[in-house]
Motif scaffolding. Structure first.
Motif, PDB file in Angstrom:
ATOM      1  N   LYS A 186       9.436  -2.837  -0.041  1.00 19.86           N
ATOM      2  CA  LYS A 186      10.558  -2.930  -0.990  1.00 19.86           C
ATOM      3  C   LYS A 186      11.675  -3.825  -0.447  1.00 19.86           C
ATOM      4  O   LYS A 186      12.322  -4.559  -1.208  1.00 19.86           O
ATOM      5  N   ALA A 190      12.934  -7.357  -2.145  1.00 17.09           N
ATOM      6  CA  ALA A 190      14.330  -7.592  -2.539  1.00 17.09           C
ATOM      7  C   ALA A 190      14.935  -8.760  -1.764  1.00 17.09           C
ATOM      8  O   ALA A 190      15.594  -9.636  -2.345  1.00 17.09           O
ATOM      9  N   ALA A 279      17.960  -6.579  -4.770  1.00 16.53           N
ATOM     10  CA  ALA A 279      17.430  -5.944  -5.990  1.00 16.53           C
ATOM     11  C   ALA A 279      18.258  -6.358  -7.203  1.00 16.53           C
ATOM     12  O   ALA A 279      17.706  -6.633  -8.284  1.00 16.53           O
ATOM     13  N   LEU A 336      10.231  -3.552  -7.499  1.00 13.97           N
ATOM     14  CA  LEU A 336      11.682  -3.678  -7.639  1.00 13.97           C
ATOM     15  C   LEU A 336      12.148  -2.942  -8.890  1.00 13.97           C
ATOM     16  O   LEU A 336      11.398  -2.815  -9.852  1.00 13.97           O
TER      17      LEU A 336
END
Ligand SMILES: [Fe+2]
Length: 383
Positions: A186, A190, A279, A336
């Motif tokens: 993640k 991002a 993000a 995301l």
């Protein structure tokens, strides 16, 4: 381009496998006692902090760790770090971490050379040079190791504060792809989308130059080809290395050509609701790209090609639309958040956030100058 422009970047960049081994030699060139500025846990857990200390010691450089930097560093954290640096007579700062650690180190250096408080230094030109910073990124996104910007969070005012100036530029950068191997998917997604945003915003900026264009296009191409793989297969060191070098090129591009509307809009999301920077940018990028398209259709078509789209046989209108389409498809592949609801931003605040974004300096160099109403309508597309 009608006026003379300055292009500047970090003067010494060590990159490649095991580049971290150069940290001792780089630090010994610059000082005798290093403040290691890093986050609160990951560099301790993955051993990179201890390794850096050992490499510094082997080169005869004493080290004082400051493992207190939170994500989106606050003014208090920077002030505390500057105090620790002074107490220990540190004459060089080693930033080990993502954008937060690097920006904190740059701001600590700035505060050591300029009378505070930090909030009074925003917008000041001619900031004096503080102790040199060696920046070692462990994420592939912000490019902070090659930029003359530090972004801090003024928690009291719920405001992103920017320190800008050539004296914020690190003295050296060390890019070692192995340090990004422990980055969770993640975070890789991002930060990678943040880097892509830097490259695209620099490429379409009103301040773009031939030098920044070359770097921005190379970064767009490399990120488009490697980001999904770097996220899906963290042990693919080839993809992670490609991302690390591309985000540096994107950093060099935007540090000289500026970012634009995506960053102007993501800052209130981060400052008011703690939305992670990458993000927020990832969510906004396809929408802002579609909004900007009429102002620079040739450049949008070139971005589409760099992202791997075939535009053969298309007219300029259709070709230029492919940029936002390619970005939407890329973002959809990544883990995301997709909507403002996913990141806890209420729709009731959008008009106020839009006013703040419209006044931000990054909106002024965006290829299309947006009104607060237009910005609000882009926010509503994400609701
Ligand atoms: Fe960014």
């Amino acid at each position: 381009m009608t006026t003379t422009r300055l292009f500047c970047t970090t003067p010494r960049i060590q990159f490649g496998p095991r580049a971290l081994e150069h940290v001792g030699r780089e630090a010994a060139r610059l000082g005798k006692t290093a403040l290691i500025v890093t986050g609160r846990s990951s560099s301790t857990k993955n051993g990179s902090l201890e390794r850096t200390r050992a490499l510094l010691a082997a080169a005869g450089v004493a080290a004082v760790p400051f493992a207190r930097v939170e994500s989106d560093p606050s003014l208090d954290t920077v002030t505390e770090g500057a105090g620790l640096s002074k107490e220990n007579n540190c004459d060089v700062l080693v930033a080990l971490g993502g954008g937060s650690a690097m920006d904190a180190a740059k701001a600590i250096s700035c505060l050591l050379a300029n009378p505070g408080p930090l909030a009074s230094l925003e917008g000041v030109t001619g900031l004096k040079q503080g102790p040199p910073v060696i920046a070692i990124p462990t994420t592939a996104g912000t490019g902070s190791e090659v930029t003359r910007v530090a972004v801090l969070t003024d928690t009291a005012r719920k405001y992103k504060l920017l320190l800008v100036g050539e004296t914020l530029m690190p003295a050296a950068a060390i890019l070692d792809p192995e340090l990004t191997a422990s980055m969770p998917p993640k975070v890789a997604a991002a930060t990678g989308m943040d880097a892509l945003t830097h490259a695209i915003e620099a490429y379409v900026s009103k301040l773009a130059t031939p030098l920044s264009d070359t770097l921005a296009l190379a970064a767009i191409e490399t990120i488009g080809a490697n980001l999904a793989m770097a996220v899906a297969a963290p042990d693919n060191l080839h993809a992670r290395a490609a991302m690390l070098y591309a985000q540096m090129q994107a950093g060099q591009a935007f540090s000289n050509a500026s970012v634009g509307l995506v960053h102007a809009m993501s800052r209130p999301m981060g400052a008011r609701y703690g939305v992670p920077h990458g993000a927020a940018n990832a969510m906004l990028l396809p929408h802002v790209t579609a909004y900007n398209r009429p102002a620079c259709p040739q450049r949008m078509a070139r971005i589409a090609v760099a992202l791997g789209r075939c535009i053969d046989g298309m007219d300029l209108g259709e070709a230029s639309r492919q940029a936002a389409i390619a970005l939407t498809e890329l973002a959809a592949e990544l883990p995301l958040p997709r909507t403002l609801g996913d990141v806890g931003v209420p729709t009731g605040d959008l008009a106020d956030m839009a006013r703040e974004a419209a006044e931000n300096g990054s909106s002024r160099v965006n290829p299309r100058r947006p009104s607060p109403e237009e910005i609000a309508s882009i926010y509503h597309e994400l609701a």
